[in-house]
Design an enzyme around this catalytic site. Structure first.
Site, PDB file in Angstrom:
ATOM      1  N   TRP A  91       3.457  -2.584   6.160  1.00  0.00           N
ATOM      2  CA  TRP A  91       2.080  -2.384   5.723  1.00  0.00           C
ATOM      3  C   TRP A  91       2.026  -1.487   4.484  1.00  0.00           C
ATOM      4  O   TRP A  91       1.204  -1.704   3.579  1.00  0.00           O
ATOM      5  CB  TRP A  91       1.267  -1.763   6.848  1.00  0.00           C
ATOM      6  CG  TRP A  91      -0.161  -1.490   6.494  1.00  0.00           C
ATOM      7  CD1 TRP A  91      -1.218  -2.355   6.587  1.00  0.00           C
ATOM      8  CD2 TRP A  91      -0.708  -0.265   5.970  1.00  0.00           C
ATOM      9  NE1 TRP A  91      -2.374  -1.747   6.155  1.00  0.00           N
ATOM     10  CE2 TRP A  91      -2.089  -0.468   5.778  1.00  0.00           C
ATOM     11  CE3 TRP A  91      -0.152   0.972   5.653  1.00  0.00           C
ATOM     12  CZ2 TRP A  91      -2.926   0.527   5.283  1.00  0.00           C
ATOM     13  CZ3 TRP A  91      -0.985   1.969   5.151  1.00  0.00           C
ATOM     14  CH2 TRP A  91      -2.353   1.747   4.975  1.00  0.00           C
ATOM     15  N   HIS A  92       2.913  -0.491   4.437  1.00  0.00           N
ATOM     16  CA  HIS A  92       2.864   0.456   3.333  1.00  0.00           C
ATOM     17  C   HIS A  92       3.309  -0.157   2.015  1.00  0.00           C
ATOM     18  O   HIS A  92       2.882   0.311   0.951  1.00  0.00           O
ATOM     19  CB  HIS A  92       3.717   1.692   3.646  1.00  0.00           C
ATOM     20  CG  HIS A  92       3.000   2.722   4.444  1.00  0.00           C
ATOM     21  ND1 HIS A  92       2.915   2.665   5.828  1.00  0.00           N
ATOM     22  CD2 HIS A  92       2.294   3.816   4.070  1.00  0.00           C
ATOM     23  CE1 HIS A  92       2.208   3.701   6.253  1.00  0.00           C
ATOM     24  NE2 HIS A  92       1.813   4.408   5.223  1.00  0.00           N
ATOM     25  N   GLY A  93       4.157  -1.153   2.042  1.00  0.00           N
ATOM     26  CA  GLY A  93       4.541  -1.719   0.762  1.00  0.00           C
ATOM     27  C   GLY A  93       5.662  -2.718   0.834  1.00  0.00           C
ATOM     28  O   GLY A  93       6.377  -2.817   1.834  1.00  0.00           O
TER      29      GLY A  93
ATOM     30  N   PHE B  37      -1.345   1.384  -1.812  1.00  0.00           N
ATOM     31  CA  PHE B  37      -1.028   0.685  -0.579  1.00  0.00           C
ATOM     32  C   PHE B  37      -2.194  -0.182  -0.118  1.00  0.00           C
ATOM     33  O   PHE B  37      -2.040  -0.935   0.809  1.00  0.00           O
ATOM     34  CB  PHE B  37      -0.644   1.671   0.530  1.00  0.00           C
ATOM     35  CG  PHE B  37       0.504   2.574   0.130  1.00  0.00           C
ATOM     36  CD1 PHE B  37       1.670   2.024  -0.345  1.00  0.00           C
ATOM     37  CD2 PHE B  37       0.388   3.949   0.205  1.00  0.00           C
ATOM     38  CE1 PHE B  37       2.724   2.840  -0.722  1.00  0.00           C
ATOM     39  CE2 PHE B  37       1.423   4.760  -0.165  1.00  0.00           C
ATOM     40  CZ  PHE B  37       2.594   4.219  -0.625  1.00  0.00           C
TER      41      PHE B  37
END
Length: 467
Positions: free
Chosen positions: A327-329, A467
Site C-alpha cells: 500500500w505504501h508504494g 503514497f
C-alpha cells in the site's frame, strides 16, 4: 494545494466565510463538495475526473447491494475489481514499466514515453481504502448505504483528508455530514492548538531536519555510521511531517464543524511492534486490522486445512504487513519494510509478548523500549533507502566510519536530530503533567513566533502525499 501554501490559505478563507454564511446543511455539503473537487483538481484536472467516476461507481454498487441483497457478493466483487484494479494500475505500473520497456527494446519496439510515465493520482491510496471500507461494511450489513450521492461523495472527497488521511470510517464521518452544523466558538478553541502544532512541526522541525536527512540518503555509498544517523534523523522527520499533516487536517475540519480521528499516540514510546502499530498511523492500522488481519485469522481458524500453531500465529501479521508495504508504494524497500514488521509481530507473539504486554519492572521497561526503538529506526532506514542494493551496500560492504568527514557529518545529523526532537519531548511532558498551565501558553507562544521566522523558508510537500 498544500496546507502550508498561500494559495490554500486564500482558498480556505473564502470557503470558511461562504460555508458559515449559508446555514442550511444541504447547501453547506454542496459547497464543501465543490470545494473538495476544486482542491483536488488544483493539482491536475483529470485527478478530479477519476475521483468523480470512482465515487459514482461505488455509490451505485452500494445501492445495488441494498436493493438486491441476493447479489451482494457480485456487487462487492465488482467494487473490489474496480478499486484495487485502479489502485494497482496507477501505483504499480511504473514499478514494472522499466522491465517492460527493456523487454520491448530487445525485440525492437519503442514504448511510448507517456505510457511508461503514468502519474499516481494524489491521495488515491487513501480514498480507495475509504471507499473499500464503506463497501465492505455495507456488504456485511453493518452499515446502511446513504441515499444521498452528495453526502457519499463528500465523505470520500472531504478535502482535509483526501491527500493523506486520516482514513475516516463512514460510521464516524457520515453522521456528521448528515447532521446540521452551527458555528460555535468551541470549534476555534479546539482547532487552534492543532493548527499551531501542525505548522510548527512541519515548517520548523520536519523541513529543517529534512535537509541533512536528504543529504545522507543521497550519498551513493554511505557508511554504516551515516546510515544510522540518517535513519535517526528520518525517524524524527517522518513523525513530525506526518503528524503535522494530521494536526492541520483535524484543525481545518474542526473549523468546519467536523471532529475527525487522531492518527498518532506517542508511537516512539512503544514497547512492542503491535503496540507501535496501535499508535502509528492509527486509522490505517485499524483498517488493516479490521479488513485484513481479522478476516485472515478467521479464515485460518475455519479452514479445513489444519496448520501448526506457528503458522497460525505467523500468517495473519505477515499477510497484513505485506499488504501494508504494498500500500505504501511500488518498491522493494516498501515490501521489505512491510514483511520486516510482519516478522517482528509474529516473533514477539511466538515468545508470548503481545500488544498489551507490560514489563514487571522499570529496567525491563527501559530495555524493551530501547530494543523496540532500535527496531523502529532500522525499519525507517529500510523505508527511506533509495533501493535494496543501496541499503545492503551500506550495511555490509562499507566501513562503519570511513573518514573524518563522515564522522563530522554524522555528528551534525545527530545534534540536529536531538535539538529538533526536544520541542516534541517537551510538548509530550507538558501534555502529560501540566495540560492547562502557563507552560502550555508559553510553549504555543514560542511555537507561533518560530513559525513566523520559518514560514518564508522553502516548504516541501508532506511526505505521505506520495503514497
Amino acid at each position: 494545494m498544500s496546507f502550508t501554501s498561500y494559495d490554500f490559505l486564500l482558498f480556505y478563507l473564502i470557503l470558511f466565510i461562504l460555508y458559515w454564511v449559508i446555514r442550511e446543511r444541504r447547501w453547506q455539503n454542496l459547497i464543501l463538495l465543490a470545494a473538495s473537487f476544486v482542491f483536488y483538481a488544483w493539482m491536475q484536472t483529470w485527478y478530479a475526473l477519476l475521483l468523480g467516476a470512482s465515487i459514482l461507481a461505488d455509490f451505485l454498487l452500494a445501492r445495488g447491494m441494498r436493493s438486491n441483497p441476493m447479489r451482494k457478493k457480485q456487487f462487492m466483487g465488482m467494487s473490489l475489481i474496480v478499486n484495487i484494479g485502479v489502485l494497482a494500475f496507477f501505483k504499480y505500473f511504473s514499478f514494472f514499466s522499466g522491465s517492460v520497456n527493456n523487454a520491448l527494446e530487445d525485440i525492437g519496439i519503442h514504448a511510448d514515453a507517456f505510457l511508461l510515465a503514468i502519474v499516481l493520482p494524489v491521495g488515491l491510496s487513501f480514498f480507495t481504502l475509504k471507499k473499500l471500507g464503506y463497501m465492505i461494511d455495507v456488504s456485511r450489513g453493518t452499515l446502511q448505504p446513504t441515499h444521498s450521492l452528495v453526502d457519499f461523495a463528500l465523505y470520500v472527497a472531504f478535502f482535509p483528508q483526501i491527500v493523506a488521511g486520516p482514513i475516516e470510517r463512514p460510521q464516524k464521518l457520515l453522521p456528521q455530514i448528515e447532521s446540521a452544523r452551527i458555528w460555535t466558538a468551541d470549534y476555534l478553541y479546539e482547532a487552534w492548538p492543532l493548527l499551531v502544532m501542525g505548522f510548527f512541526k512541519k515548517l520548523v522541525i520536519a523541513n529543517s531536519i529534512k535537509v541533512i536527512v536528504d543529504r545522507i540518503f543521497g550519498f551513493s555509498e554511505p557508511t554504516g555510521f551515516l546510515l544510522m544517523c540518517g535513519a535517526l534523523g528520518f525517524s524524527l522527520q517522518i513523525l513530525a511531517d506526518f503528524s503535522a499533516y494530521t494536526d492541520l487536517s483535524r484543525g481545518i475540519a474542526l473549523l468546519l464543524g467536523f471532529k475527525t480521528s487522531e492518527n498518532f499516540n506517542l508511537p516512539y514510546t512503544s514497547l512492542t511492534p503491535t503496540d507501535f502499530w496501535n499508535r502509528w498511523h492509527i486509522s490505517l492500522s485499524n483498517w488493516l486490522r479490521d479488513y485484513i488481519f481479522f478476516p485472515t485469522r478467521r479464515a485460518l481458524m475455519q479452514s479445513r486445512i489444519k496448520l501448526n500453531e506457528s503458522l497460525s500465529i505467523s500468517i495473519p501479521p505477515l499477510a497484513t504487513m505485506f499488504i501494508s508495504g504494498l500500500w505504501h508504494g511500488a518498491g522493494w524497500t516498501y515490501i521489505l519494510w512491510g514483511v520486516y514488521y510482519g516478522v517482528l509481530i509474529a516473533a514477539y507473539q511466538w515468545i508470548g509478548i503481545r500488544g498489551d504486554w507490560k514489563p514487571t519492572s522499570k529496567i525491563k521497561t527501559a530495555l524493551a523500549w530501547l530494543v523496540m526503538f532500535a527496531f523502529i529506526v532500522f525499519g525507517w532506514a529500510m523505508f527511506r533507502a533509495p533501493n535494496i542494493h543501496w541499503l545492503g551496500n551500506a550495511l555490509f560492504n562499507t566501513p562503519f566510519i570511513n573518514s573524518q568527514n563522515d564522522l563530522v557529518l554524522g555528528l551534525i545529523a545527530l545534534t540536529m536530530t536531538l535539538a529538533y526532537s526536544l520541542p516534541l519531548i517537551i510538548k509530550s511532558l507538558l501534555d502529560q503533567y501540566s495540560k492547562d498551565s502557563w507552560g502550555q501558553a508559553a510553549y504555543y507562544a514560542i511555537a507561533a513566533a518560530l513559525i513566523m521566522i520559518y514560514i518564508n523558508s522553502a516548504s516541501s510537500d508532506f511526505i505521505y502525499v506520495q503514497f
